[in-house]
Design a protein around this motif. Structure first.
Motif, PDB file in Angstrom:
ATOM      1  N   GLY A 155       0.827  -1.209   0.000  1.00 21.08           N
ATOM      2  CA  GLY A 155       0.000   0.000   0.000  1.00 21.08           C
ATOM      3  C   GLY A 155       0.852   1.246   0.000  1.00 21.08           C
ATOM      4  O   GLY A 155       2.085   1.183   0.046  1.00 21.08           O
ATOM      5  N   ASP A 156       0.207   2.413  -0.044  1.00 19.82           N
ATOM      6  CA  ASP A 156       0.958   3.652  -0.149  1.00 19.82           C
ATOM      7  C   ASP A 156       1.778   3.921   1.104  1.00 19.82           C
ATOM      8  O   ASP A 156       1.362   3.626   2.214  1.00 19.82           O
ATOM      9  N   ALA A 157       2.960   4.472   0.883  1.00 17.80           N
ATOM     10  CA  ALA A 157       3.823   4.798   2.004  1.00 17.80           C
ATOM     11  C   ALA A 157       3.233   5.981   2.763  1.00 17.80           C
ATOM     12  O   ALA A 157       2.655   6.882   2.163  1.00 17.80           O
TER      13      ALA A 157
ATOM     14  N   LEU B 258       3.870   8.849   3.671  1.00 18.84           N
ATOM     15  CA  LEU B 258       4.752  10.010   3.536  1.00 18.84           C
ATOM     16  C   LEU B 258       3.918  11.228   3.182  1.00 18.84           C
ATOM     17  O   LEU B 258       2.872  11.102   2.543  1.00 18.84           O
TER      18      LEU B 258
END
Lengths: 277, 346
Positions: free
Chosen positions: B48-50, B52
């Motif tokens: 999945g998306d980091a 950040l």
């Protein structure tokens, strides 16, 4: 450690980057970073790099082992200075002072920073550019597609239905004549949500990045949509598909003369090729 | 250091060795390592998306994009550099060159016509030429002219601008002239070797007494050495270029676009920051053609291929900081002058 870092850092970096590039190509995500016309070239060169990396590892590993075996114990440090022909001091020779401490520290730091970033390329999931960059670059600053207007004038309904954000953004930049849009509805226009800086409450852009070479030159394009309270349904950066008609902008703050009055907005998955090429 | 002195005599024997089981094992481990990286990459992509912030994520995406885009050109450049150094007989290159220094530099500035690599690939090639006996100013002429005077760049610039406003002609002539003027300036230097970094100069001296190894061995040695020097520079240049792009709003530059003087300067800053390859920069700048004056576009197209963040990081592997500052100033002044002339005349 300095010696082996110097010898192996280039091989490790180019090997890792090439491996990541090949995986990106195999999983169809190389287009997140570069224009499709470079995919083949990049894949071919990454394969060349990996072949050279493997050959270099083989050749180097044996040279090092042989040197270590042939030399008496007590002189290990000196040997280390000689066995890596790949490092900056090249082939064995006499006038080869060990690099100065400062230079060495700098080299280690550089290798460390580069290594860390490349590790990030392996560990962090690939991502598209976000609204942060779209805002930075000012939506539609460069949407001057002169042909779009001519083509749109003669386009039949089916062609109009296929218009992407690029065509609409180009047309909107050149005309604000509502009559022009009378028989040209927007059908399933896909893009990500990016707020209008002037009236973020009521207007958002259906946006795409347009790419000529790689993500570095991405130009944000967008078509304004008037939908009060859109934030409650669609988070910024999420992908939507919009249908509707162009009308004159009801919003007083927004600087856009014409917006889409949506008849339907749906959340959709991010397309496989998120950028327009 | 007697041991070092006897080392060369042992090398040919080592180089002449055949590939044995140990090589196969090492190569196998290398392949396994590469597969492990690909496997790790495939697994981590599922996570999945980091978490950040957008700006940090975009910085990573931008820097990654510069690296991936430059990678094939760097590989091609290193390959050509190895070809020139190891596989092409020395006499070939030297024979086709005129004796007179201006003629030599003029011919060298056209080398790009046969070596169509964009500027990041030209750095390893220029390093190879210096090792092959070219003077330092001559290597600069090549480095400066080749990214502009090469078939790919000419085709893409023509595709983007045609012959309108003299942009293509001004780019080609301008690139040729700037490279040759700069080459002449540096050829006046009393000690051209001092223009190089100590490390690279030392490497060149070593090469003169090069050990005779098999060509295959030399090829791999050069590959290891060039990647070891260029890859960290490329990654760091890309990260800095990405960071600056995330930090500096582009509309600030575009706002300066319509003034004859400021638009030239703005374009130089843009070219410096954007670090895009010369093969494609014409397409990049095309959308700006309506906002900026033609001379400013020419400045972008002449200055950008030679001087930008990524290129300075790469060239620093070879030329000293002092030299690079001088090159940047001279090229900057000349390309600004060129842009102003086109702006006021055209």
């Amino acid at each position: 450690m300095w010696r082996s870092v110097q010898t192996w850092r280039g091989i490790a970096l180019i090997g890792t980057i090439s491996a990541v590039a090949l995986w990106l190509a195999a999983s169809g995500q190389l287009v997140l970073y570069i224009h499709p016309r470079y995919v083949l070239f990049t894949v071919a060169m990454a394969i060349v790099a990996l072949v050279l990396v493997v050959a270099a590892i083989a050749a180097r590993a044996v040279v090092q082992r042989r040197d270590a075996l042939q030399r008496p114990p007590g002189s290990v440090d000196l040997l280390a200075a000689h066995d890596g022909q790949g490092h900056d001091h090249a082939e064995p020779h006499d006038h080869d002072p060990l690099p100065r401490r400062r230079e060495r520290a700098l080299g280690l730091t550089a290798a460390g920073v580069a290594g860390l970033f490349v590790l990030g390329m392996v560990l962090l999931p690939p991502a598209t550019l976000s609204t942060a960059t779209a805002e930075q670059r000012e939506i539609n600053a460069t949407a001057a597609d002169v042909q779009a207007l001519d083509e749109a004038q003669n386009a039949d309904a089916a062609a109009v239905a296929r218009f992407t954000v690029r065509e609409w953004a180009g047309i909107l930049r050149q005309t604000s004549d509502l009559g022009f849009f009378a028989d040209k509805p927007v059908t399933d226009l896909v893009g990500f949500v990016s707020p209008d800086a002037d009236d973020p409450e009521n207007v958002f852009y259906v946006s795409r990045f347009s790419i000529t070479c790689c993500a570095v030159d991405a130009q944000p394009l967008g078509v304004p949509v008037h939908l009060p309270g859109w934030q409650e349904q669609f988070p910024v950066d999420s992908w939507v598909s919009v249908s509707g008609e162009f009308v004159s902008n009801p919003s007083a703050q927004s600087l856009q003369p014409i917006v889409i009055e949506p008849s339907g907005v749906e959340a959709v998955e991010q397309p496989r090729e998120p950028y327009l090429f | 250091m007697t041991r070092a002195a006897e080392a060369p005599s042992r090398r040919p024997a080592a180089a002449g060795r055949r590939w044995g089981p140990r090589h196969v094992v090492a190569a196998g481990l290398g392949v396994l390592g590469i597969l492990a990286i690909v496997g790790l990459r495939a697994v981590t992509a599922e996570s999945g998306d980091a978490p950040l912030p957008d700006a940090a994520q975009d910085l990573i995406t931008l820097a990654t994009s510069v690296i991936i885009e430059s990678l094939p050109f760097i590989v091609l450049g290193i390959a050509l550099s190895i070809l020139v150094q190891v596989w092409i007989p020395e006499t070939w290159l030297m024979r086709i060159l005129p004796r007179n220094p201006w003629g030599r530099r003029a011919v060298i500035s056209l080398f790009g016509m046969f070596l169509p690599v964009c500027e990041c690939g030209n750095v390893p090639l220029a390093r190879g030429l210096v090792r092959k006996g070219f003077t330092v100013p001559e290597s600069m002429v090549f480095l400066l002219a080749a990214p502009i005077l090469n078939p790919v760049t000419i085709l893409t610039t023509h595709a983007a601008f045609g012959f309108d406003d003299g942009i293509l002609v001004a780019r080609l002539l301008g690139g040729f002239l700037i490279a040759n003027v700069l080459g002449w300036l540096f050829s006046q230097h009393p000690d051209p070797e001092s223009l190089l970094t100590d490390r690279f100069a030392e490497e060149c001296r070593v090469d003169e007494a090069a050990v005779t190894r098999s060509r295959g061995g030399q090829t791999l040695d050069l590959f290891v050495r060039e990647t070891s020097i260029l890859m960290p520079a490329l990654v760091i240049g890309a990260v800095v270029a990405g960071a600056i792009q995330v930090a500096v709003p582009r509309d600030v530059l575009v706002a300066l676009g319509s003034d004859p003087l400021f638009s030239v300067l703005a374009m130089m800053v843009l070219a410096f920051v954007i670090s895009v390859c010369s093969n494609v920069d014409a397409f990049f700048i095309l959308p700006f053609a309506s906002t900026f004056l033609p001379g400013s576009i020419v400045t972008f197209l002449v200055f950008g291929p030679i001087i930008d963040i990524k290129m300075l990081a790469l060239m620093r592997t070879t030329y000293s900081t002092r030299t690079l500052v001088q090159v940047t100033v001279v090229v900057g002044l000349l390309s600004a002058a060129l842009g102003l002339v086109v702006n006021y005349v055209a």
